[in-house]
Design a protein around this motif. Structure first.
Motif, PDB file in Angstrom:
ATOM      1  N   SER A   1       0.812  -1.219   0.000  1.00 52.40           N
ATOM      2  CA  SER A   1       0.000   0.000   0.000  1.00 52.40           C
ATOM      3  C   SER A   1       0.847   1.272   0.000  1.00 52.40           C
ATOM      4  CB  SER A   1      -0.932   0.005   1.218  1.00 52.40           C
ATOM      5  OG  SER A   1      -0.178   0.025   2.412  1.00 52.40           O
ATOM      6  N   TYR A   2       2.185   1.132   0.070  1.00 56.43           N
ATOM      7  CA  TYR A   2       3.054   2.306   0.073  1.00 56.43           C
ATOM      8  C   TYR A   2       3.006   2.994  -1.281  1.00 56.43           C
ATOM      9  CZ  TYR A   2       7.161   5.246   0.505  1.00 56.43           C
ATOM     10  OH  TYR A   2       8.011   6.319   0.530  1.00 56.43           O
ATOM     11  N   LYS A   3       2.740   4.301  -1.280  1.00 52.58           N
ATOM     12  CA  LYS A   3       2.532   5.048  -2.524  1.00 52.58           C
ATOM     13  C   LYS A   3       3.740   5.843  -2.988  1.00 52.58           C
ATOM     14  CE  LYS A   3      -1.904   4.037  -2.655  1.00 52.58           C
ATOM     15  NZ  LYS A   3      -2.212   2.709  -3.054  1.00 52.58           N
ATOM     16  N   GLY A   4       4.849   5.831  -2.224  1.00 48.20           N
ATOM     17  CA  GLY A   4       6.028   6.616  -2.587  1.00 48.20           C
ATOM     18  C   GLY A   4       6.795   6.011  -3.750  1.00 48.20           C
ATOM     19  N   THR A   5       7.905   6.653  -4.099  1.00 51.74           N
ATOM     20  CA  THR A   5       8.719   6.188  -5.223  1.00 51.74           C
ATOM     21  C   THR A   5       9.646   5.035  -4.847  1.00 51.74           C
ATOM     22  OG1 THR A   5      10.417   7.840  -4.759  1.00 51.74           O
ATOM     23  CG2 THR A   5       8.708   8.449  -6.339  1.00 51.74           C
TER      24      THR A   5
ATOM     25  N   LEU B   1      23.270   3.611  12.239  1.00 51.55           N
ATOM     26  CA  LEU B   1      22.693   3.385  10.921  1.00 51.55           C
ATOM     27  C   LEU B   1      21.605   4.414  10.657  1.00 51.55           C
ATOM     28  CD1 LEU B   1      22.560   1.449   8.469  1.00 51.55           C
ATOM     29  CD2 LEU B   1      20.746   0.291   9.678  1.00 51.55           C
ATOM     30  N   LYS B   2      21.578   4.934   9.445  1.00 52.14           N
ATOM     31  CA  LYS B   2      20.568   5.899   9.032  1.00 52.14           C
ATOM     32  C   LYS B   2      19.957   5.399   7.733  1.00 52.14           C
ATOM     33  CE  LYS B   2      22.083   9.963   7.685  1.00 52.14           C
ATOM     34  NZ  LYS B   2      22.552  11.356   7.646  1.00 52.14           N
ATOM     35  N   ILE B   3      18.642   5.284   7.690  1.00 52.41           N
ATOM     36  CA  ILE B   3      17.924   4.847   6.495  1.00 52.41           C
ATOM     37  C   ILE B   3      17.217   6.050   5.896  1.00 52.41           C
ATOM     38  CG2 ILE B   3      16.056   3.382   5.617  1.00 52.41           C
ATOM     39  CD1 ILE B   3      16.646   1.458   7.902  1.00 52.41           C
ATOM     40  N   ILE B   4      17.334   6.204   4.587  1.00 58.02           N
ATOM     41  CA  ILE B   4      16.680   7.306   3.886  1.00 58.02           C
ATOM     42  C   ILE B   4      15.715   6.705   2.876  1.00 58.02           C
ATOM     43  CG2 ILE B   4      17.021   9.353   2.467  1.00 58.02           C
ATOM     44  CD1 ILE B   4      20.042   9.070   3.674  1.00 58.02           C
ATOM     45  N   VAL B   5      14.436   7.023   3.037  1.00 57.24           N
ATOM     46  CA  VAL B   5      13.397   6.528   2.138  1.00 57.24           C
ATOM     47  C   VAL B   5      12.646   7.733   1.589  1.00 57.24           C
ATOM     48  CG1 VAL B   5      11.298   5.130   1.905  1.00 57.24           C
ATOM     49  CG2 VAL B   5      13.128   4.390   3.447  1.00 57.24           C
TER      50      VAL B   5
ATOM     51  N   PRO C   1      16.851   3.531  12.695  1.00 56.04           N
ATOM     52  CA  PRO C   1      15.973   2.442  13.112  1.00 56.04           C
ATOM     53  C   PRO C   1      16.237   1.979  14.539  1.00 56.04           C
ATOM     54  CG  PRO C   1      17.632   1.623  11.618  1.00 56.04           C
ATOM     55  CD  PRO C   1      17.794   3.106  11.667  1.00 56.04           C
ATOM     56  N   ASP C   2      15.162   1.701  15.237  1.00 56.52           N
ATOM     57  CA  ASP C   2      15.216   1.051  16.525  1.00 56.52           C
ATOM     58  C   ASP C   2      14.096   0.012  16.513  1.00 56.52           C
ATOM     59  OD1 ASP C   2      12.843   2.467  16.906  1.00 56.52           O
ATOM     60  OD2 ASP C   2      13.654   3.765  18.448  1.00 56.52           O
ATOM     61  N   LEU C   3      13.919  -0.691  17.593  1.00 59.58           N
ATOM     62  CA  LEU C   3      12.947  -1.779  17.612  1.00 59.58           C
ATOM     63  C   LEU C   3      11.527  -1.281  17.353  1.00 59.58           C
ATOM     64  CD1 LEU C   3      12.936  -4.813  17.890  1.00 59.58           C
ATOM     65  CD2 LEU C   3      12.572  -4.528  20.348  1.00 59.58           C
ATOM     66  N   SER C   4      11.150  -0.147  17.916  1.00 61.77           N
ATOM     67  CA  SER C   4       9.794   0.361  17.690  1.00 61.77           C
ATOM     68  C   SER C   4       9.597   0.768  16.232  1.00 61.77           C
ATOM     69  CB  SER C   4       9.457   1.504  18.635  1.00 61.77           C
ATOM     70  OG  SER C   4      10.284   2.605  18.399  1.00 61.77           O
ATOM     71  N   PHE C   5      10.639   1.368  15.610  1.00 67.07           N
ATOM     72  CA  PHE C   5      10.556   1.711  14.186  1.00 67.07           C
ATOM     73  C   PHE C   5      10.369   0.460  13.343  1.00 67.07           C
ATOM     74  CE2 PHE C   5      12.676   1.837  10.091  1.00 67.07           C
ATOM     75  CZ  PHE C   5      12.064   2.919   9.491  1.00 67.07           C
ATOM     76  N   MET C   6      11.186  -0.561  13.615  1.00 67.36           N
ATOM     77  CA  MET C   6      11.102  -1.792  12.830  1.00 67.36           C
ATOM     78  C   MET C   6       9.731  -2.449  12.961  1.00 67.36           C
ATOM     79  SD  MET C   6      13.920  -2.238  11.160  1.00 67.36           S
ATOM     80  CE  MET C   6      13.928  -3.968  10.714  1.00 67.36           C
ATOM     81  N   ASN C   7       9.211  -2.539  14.179  1.00 66.14           N
ATOM     82  CA  ASN C   7       7.925  -3.193  14.379  1.00 66.14           C
ATOM     83  C   ASN C   7       6.760  -2.380  13.822  1.00 66.14           C
ATOM     84  OD1 ASN C   7       8.521  -5.725  15.528  1.00 66.14           O
ATOM     85  ND2 ASN C   7       9.039  -4.744  17.445  1.00 66.14           N
ATOM     86  N   ALA C   8       6.924  -1.083  13.692  1.00 68.92           N
ATOM     87  CA  ALA C   8       5.861  -0.243  13.146  1.00 68.92           C
ATOM     88  C   ALA C   8       5.897  -0.165  11.625  1.00 68.92           C
ATOM     89  CB  ALA C   8       5.962   1.163  13.730  1.00 68.92           C
ATOM     90  N   HIS C   9       7.091  -0.299  11.014  1.00 68.23           N
ATOM     91  CA  HIS C   9       7.216   0.005   9.580  1.00 68.23           C
ATOM     92  C   HIS C   9       7.844  -1.072   8.709  1.00 68.23           C
ATOM     93  CE1 HIS C   9       5.981   4.075  10.463  1.00 68.23           C
ATOM     94  NE2 HIS C   9       6.885   4.121  11.433  1.00 68.23           N
ATOM     95  N   ALA C  10       8.646  -1.968   9.266  1.00 68.43           N
ATOM     96  CA  ALA C  10       9.401  -2.899   8.433  1.00 68.43           C
ATOM     97  C   ALA C  10       8.688  -4.237   8.287  1.00 68.43           C
ATOM     98  CB  ALA C  10      10.792  -3.126   9.026  1.00 68.43           C
ATOM     99  N   VAL C  11       8.641  -4.711   7.067  1.00 74.30           N
ATOM    100  CA  VAL C  11       8.040  -6.005   6.740  1.00 74.30           C
ATOM    101  C   VAL C  11       9.176  -6.978   6.461  1.00 74.30           C
ATOM    102  CG1 VAL C  11       6.546  -7.226   5.121  1.00 74.30           C
ATOM    103  CG2 VAL C  11       6.050  -4.858   5.704  1.00 74.30           C
ATOM    104  N   CYS C  12       9.127  -8.172   7.041  1.00 75.42           N
ATOM    105  CA  CYS C  12      10.167  -9.162   6.790  1.00 75.42           C
ATOM    106  C   CYS C  12      10.181  -9.531   5.308  1.00 75.42           C
ATOM    107  CB  CYS C  12       9.947 -10.407   7.644  1.00 75.42           C
ATOM    108  SG  CYS C  12      11.167 -11.707   7.348  1.00 75.42           S
ATOM    109  N   ARG C  13      11.324  -9.438   4.680  1.00 75.82           N
ATOM    110  CA  ARG C  13      11.412  -9.731   3.241  1.00 75.82           C
ATOM    111  C   ARG C  13      11.296 -11.212   2.945  1.00 75.82           C
ATOM    112  NH1 ARG C  13      17.278  -8.770   0.805  1.00 75.82           N
ATOM    113  NH2 ARG C  13      16.341  -9.997  -0.819  1.00 75.82           N
TER     114      ARG C  13
END
Length: 71
Positions: free
Chosen positions: A20-24, A37-41, A48-60
């Protein structure tokens, strides 16, 4: 690093985007002067920290969300 609690894979920050992500989906990884570590999207920067990962990252590997723990 973060580990998926469902399939035990280790995420190397080759993150999958939600369908559902609409960005590029322009993705880059950098490190701060403190070697954090710094992630740029799509121009947005995240450290990233644990709360960021659990809120936004999907296991590939298994597609699970809210599944991360520290490795």
């Amino acid at each position: 690093m973060f580990k998926c609690k469902k399939c035990n894979s280790i995420d190397k920050f080759e993150l999958m985007f939600s369908p559902s992500y609409k960005g590029t989906k322009k993705f880059a990884v950098e490190y701060t002067k403190n070697k954090d570590l710094k992630i740029i999207v799509d121009g947005y920067t995240f450290i990233p920290d644990l709360s960021f990962m659990n809120a936004h990252a999907v296991c590939r590997y298994c597609g699970s969300i809210n599944c991360w723990d520290y490795q």
